[in-house]
Design a protein around this motif. Structure first.
Motif, PDB file in Angstrom:
ATOM      1  N   LYS A 117       0.868  -1.174   0.000  1.00  0.00           N
ATOM      2  CA  LYS A 117       0.000   0.000   0.000  1.00  0.00           C
ATOM      3  C   LYS A 117       0.902   1.219   0.000  1.00  0.00           C
ATOM      4  CE  LYS A 117      -4.227   1.659   2.050  1.00  0.00           C
ATOM      5  NZ  LYS A 117      -5.377   1.269   2.842  1.00  0.00           N
ATOM      6  N   GLU A 118       0.620   2.118  -0.920  1.00  0.00           N
ATOM      7  CA  GLU A 118       1.458   3.308  -1.015  1.00  0.00           C
ATOM      8  C   GLU A 118       1.192   4.224   0.176  1.00  0.00           C
ATOM      9  OE1 GLU A 118       2.157   7.081  -4.003  1.00  0.00           O
ATOM     10  OE2 GLU A 118       1.237   5.265  -4.764  1.00  0.00           O
ATOM     11  N   ILE A 119       2.262   4.647   0.828  1.00  0.00           N
ATOM     12  CA  ILE A 119       2.153   5.568   1.949  1.00  0.00           C
ATOM     13  C   ILE A 119       2.882   6.848   1.568  1.00  0.00           C
ATOM     14  CG2 ILE A 119       2.716   5.950   4.368  1.00  0.00           C
ATOM     15  CD1 ILE A 119       2.720   2.916   4.714  1.00  0.00           C
ATOM     16  N   ALA A 120       2.205   7.954   1.689  1.00  0.00           N
ATOM     17  CA  ALA A 120       2.810   9.229   1.296  1.00  0.00           C
ATOM     18  C   ALA A 120       4.040   9.514   2.148  1.00  0.00           C
ATOM     19  CB  ALA A 120       1.786  10.342   1.466  1.00  0.00           C
ATOM     20  N   ILE A 121       5.075  10.048   1.502  1.00  0.00           N
ATOM     21  CA  ILE A 121       6.303  10.408   2.208  1.00  0.00           C
ATOM     22  C   ILE A 121       6.086  11.727   2.929  1.00  0.00           C
ATOM     23  CG2 ILE A 121       8.719  11.056   1.897  1.00  0.00           C
ATOM     24  CD1 ILE A 121       8.734   9.186  -0.548  1.00  0.00           C
ATOM     25  N   SER A 122       6.512  11.785   4.183  1.00  0.00           N
ATOM     26  CA  SER A 122       6.365  13.022   4.947  1.00  0.00           C
ATOM     27  C   SER A 122       7.537  13.152   5.910  1.00  0.00           C
ATOM     28  CB  SER A 122       5.041  13.017   5.724  1.00  0.00           C
ATOM     29  OG  SER A 122       5.026  11.945   6.648  1.00  0.00           O
ATOM     30  N   GLU A 123       7.676  14.314   6.507  1.00  0.00           N
ATOM     31  CA  GLU A 123       8.684  14.503   7.541  1.00  0.00           C
ATOM     32  C   GLU A 123       8.376  13.552   8.699  1.00  0.00           C
ATOM     33  OE1 GLU A 123      11.033  16.974   5.574  1.00  0.00           O
ATOM     34  OE2 GLU A 123      11.400  16.577   7.720  1.00  0.00           O
ATOM     35  N   THR A 124       9.413  12.918   9.216  1.00  0.00           N
ATOM     36  CA  THR A 124       9.196  11.905  10.255  1.00  0.00           C
ATOM     37  C   THR A 124       9.986  12.238  11.513  1.00  0.00           C
ATOM     38  OG1 THR A 124       8.866  10.188   8.583  1.00  0.00           O
ATOM     39  CG2 THR A 124       9.358   9.436  10.806  1.00  0.00           C
ATOM     40  N   LYS A 125       9.291  12.135  12.650  1.00  0.00           N
ATOM     41  CA  LYS A 125       9.945  12.314  13.951  1.00  0.00           C
ATOM     42  C   LYS A 125      10.118  10.947  14.594  1.00  0.00           C
ATOM     43  CE  LYS A 125       9.405  14.467  18.503  1.00  0.00           C
ATOM     44  NZ  LYS A 125       8.625  15.412  19.330  1.00  0.00           N
ATOM     45  N   PHE A 126      11.306  10.693  15.147  1.00  0.00           N
ATOM     46  CA  PHE A 126      11.578   9.444  15.837  1.00  0.00           C
ATOM     47  C   PHE A 126      11.670   9.704  17.335  1.00  0.00           C
ATOM     48  CE2 PHE A 126      12.509   6.495  12.389  1.00  0.00           C
ATOM     49  CZ  PHE A 126      12.658   7.363  11.317  1.00  0.00           C
ATOM     50  N   HIS A 127      10.972   8.883  18.104  1.00  0.00           N
ATOM     51  CA  HIS A 127      11.065   8.971  19.563  1.00  0.00           C
ATOM     52  C   HIS A 127      11.590   7.644  20.094  1.00  0.00           C
ATOM     53  CE1 HIS A 127      10.041  10.109  23.716  1.00  0.00           C
ATOM     54  NE2 HIS A 127       9.679   8.841  23.852  1.00  0.00           N
ATOM     55  N   ARG A 128      12.738   7.704  20.745  1.00  0.00           N
ATOM     56  CA  ARG A 128      13.336   6.481  21.285  1.00  0.00           C
ATOM     57  C   ARG A 128      12.908   6.289  22.736  1.00  0.00           C
ATOM     58  NH1 ARG A 128      19.837   5.151  21.536  1.00  0.00           N
ATOM     59  NH2 ARG A 128      19.649   3.054  22.412  1.00  0.00           N
ATOM     60  N   GLY A 129      12.363   5.123  23.051  1.00  0.00           N
ATOM     61  CA  GLY A 129      11.915   4.832  24.405  1.00  0.00           C
ATOM     62  C   GLY A 129      10.406   4.745  24.498  1.00  0.00           C
ATOM     63  N   SER A 130       9.927   4.074  25.534  1.00  0.00           N
ATOM     64  CA  SER A 130       8.487   3.892  25.724  1.00  0.00           C
ATOM     65  C   SER A 130       7.861   5.121  26.385  1.00  0.00           C
ATOM     66  CB  SER A 130       8.240   2.652  26.581  1.00  0.00           C
ATOM     67  OG  SER A 130       8.702   1.489  25.913  1.00  0.00           O
ATOM     68  N   LEU A 131       6.569   5.304  26.110  1.00  0.00           N
ATOM     69  CA  LEU A 131       5.811   6.402  26.716  1.00  0.00           C
ATOM     70  C   LEU A 131       5.015   5.870  27.896  1.00  0.00           C
ATOM     71  CD1 LEU A 131       6.496   7.678  23.917  1.00  0.00           C
ATOM     72  CD2 LEU A 131       4.298   8.846  24.065  1.00  0.00           C
ATOM     73  N   SER A 167       4.944  12.437  10.164  1.00  0.00           N
ATOM     74  CA  SER A 167       4.783  11.088  10.701  1.00  0.00           C
ATOM     75  C   SER A 167       5.596  10.913  11.976  1.00  0.00           C
ATOM     76  CB  SER A 167       5.222  10.050   9.652  1.00  0.00           C
ATOM     77  OG  SER A 167       4.362  10.080   8.527  1.00  0.00           O
ATOM     78  N   LEU A 168       5.218   9.899  12.752  1.00  0.00           N
ATOM     79  CA  LEU A 168       5.844   9.648  14.049  1.00  0.00           C
ATOM     80  C   LEU A 168       6.190   8.172  14.177  1.00  0.00           C
ATOM     81  CD1 LEU A 168       6.560  10.603  16.959  1.00  0.00           C
ATOM     82  CD2 LEU A 168       4.164  10.175  17.571  1.00  0.00           C
ATOM     83  N   VAL A 169       7.441   7.898  14.564  1.00  0.00           N
ATOM     84  CA  VAL A 169       7.880   6.521  14.824  1.00  0.00           C
ATOM     85  C   VAL A 169       8.286   6.427  16.290  1.00  0.00           C
ATOM     86  CG1 VAL A 169       9.558   4.705  14.293  1.00  0.00           C
ATOM     87  CG2 VAL A 169       8.657   6.149  12.452  1.00  0.00           C
ATOM     88  N   ILE A 170       7.646   5.529  17.029  1.00  0.00           N
ATOM     89  CA  ILE A 170       7.974   5.298  18.438  1.00  0.00           C
ATOM     90  C   ILE A 170       8.804   4.026  18.530  1.00  0.00           C
ATOM     91  CG2 ILE A 170       7.085   4.902  20.768  1.00  0.00           C
ATOM     92  CD1 ILE A 170       6.304   7.634  19.756  1.00  0.00           C
ATOM     93  N   ILE A 171      10.058   4.158  18.955  1.00  0.00           N
ATOM     94  CA  ILE A 171      10.926   2.983  19.107  1.00  0.00           C
ATOM     95  C   ILE A 171      10.777   2.506  20.547  1.00  0.00           C
ATOM     96  CG2 ILE A 171      13.272   2.088  18.820  1.00  0.00           C
ATOM     97  CD1 ILE A 171      13.788   4.535  16.987  1.00  0.00           C
ATOM     98  N   GLY A 172       9.681   1.824  20.799  1.00  0.00           N
ATOM     99  CA  GLY A 172       9.325   1.379  22.137  1.00  0.00           C
ATOM    100  C   GLY A 172       7.824   1.150  22.199  1.00  0.00           C
ATOM    101  N   ASP A 173       7.260   1.178  23.414  1.00  0.00           N
ATOM    102  CA  ASP A 173       5.829   0.962  23.623  1.00  0.00           C
ATOM    103  C   ASP A 173       5.119   2.290  23.884  1.00  0.00           C
ATOM    104  OD1 ASP A 173       6.543  -1.942  25.672  1.00  0.00           O
ATOM    105  OD2 ASP A 173       6.316  -1.791  23.499  1.00  0.00           O
ATOM    106  N   VAL A 174       3.830   2.318  23.592  1.00  0.00           N
ATOM    107  CA  VAL A 174       2.966   3.420  24.033  1.00  0.00           C
ATOM    108  C   VAL A 174       2.041   2.810  25.079  1.00  0.00           C
ATOM    109  CG1 VAL A 174       1.216   5.108  23.369  1.00  0.00           C
ATOM    110  CG2 VAL A 174       3.095   4.589  21.803  1.00  0.00           C
ATOM    111  N   ASN A 175       2.325   3.052  26.341  1.00  0.00           N
ATOM    112  CA  ASN A 175       1.591   2.390  27.414  1.00  0.00           C
ATOM    113  C   ASN A 175       0.227   3.024  27.658  1.00  0.00           C
ATOM    114  OD1 ASN A 175       3.430   0.267  28.259  1.00  0.00           O
ATOM    115  ND2 ASN A 175       4.805   1.927  28.863  1.00  0.00           N
TER     116      ASN A 175
END
Length: 203
Positions: A95-109, A120-128
């Motif tokens: 599925k085509e996903i539009a390219i956008s500026e992406t923020k990376f967050h390292r660690g769980s929330l 876009s947002l990438v969470i490298i961890g869990d969202v509790n």
């Protein structure tokens, strides 16, 4: 933790389910005991084993696999992401996903924490549970999504949410909301969430 390992024999496979809350030491201890009993079933039968129920680290997967192999020589598969990384979220379609500026967050929330971002947002961890993530485009959670996620927050209905495990009560994309009844709907592993005909679909 008692009963952190349950074993179910199905027609063509044997399911070993691990409790998500159990730690590795508890799982190994109980699995060692149960494998002794299980070995009796494997005198001739070679029914493959599927391990499921908890997202494991590579090291934990290797340890469990070595333990089973030391007792029973059988094919083993792990029904979960085998490593952190976008390649763990596998889909049988493209599925085509539009390219956008992406923020990376390292660690769980933790509960009470909130992240909002443009793009876009990438969470490298869990969202509790009790935490919230919001993005104007896509949201990717490499661990478990137990809190609230709102993708396409400015009206982008092409936005998607993807997570290694979805165990939350509500998902939002643009202005479309899906309430999830945990008693009626199972937890979704390697989930891909999108809008189809103004309805949120979890695959």
């Amino acid at each position: 933790m008692k009963n952190c390992v349950t074993i179910h024999l199905k027609k063509n496979e044997l399911i070993i389910k691990l409790k998500e809350e159990a730690d590795q030491a508890e799982i190994i201890a109980e699995l060692t005991k149960k494998l002794t009993e299980l070995k009796k079933l494997y005198k001739e039968d070679k029914t493959p084993i599927i391990v499921t129920g908890k997202i494991l680290k590579n090291k934990e997967i290797d340890e469990i696999q070595e333990l089973i192999k030391s007792k029973i020589e059988v094919e083993i598969d792990f029904d979960m992401p085998k490593s952190l990384g976008l390649h763990s979220i596998k889909k049988t379609f493209e599925k085509e996903i539009a390219i956008s500026e992406t923020k990376f967050h390292r660690g769980s929330l933790r509960s009470g924490q909130k992240i909002e971002t443009e793009g876009s947002l990438v969470i490298i961890g869990d969202v509790n549970s009790g935490a919230e993530v919001m993005a104007s485009d896509n949201i990717i959670v490499l661990g478990a999504l137990r809190g609230l996620a709102h993708a396409g927050a400015k009206g982008n209905k092409q936005a998607i949410i993807a997570a290694g495990l979805v165990d939350t009560v509500q998902i939002r994309i643009a202005n479309v909301v899906k309430e999830i009844d945990r008693d009626e709907e199972p937890r979704h592993k390697q989930a891909y969430i999108s809008i189809d005909k103004d309805k949120i679909i979890i695959e």
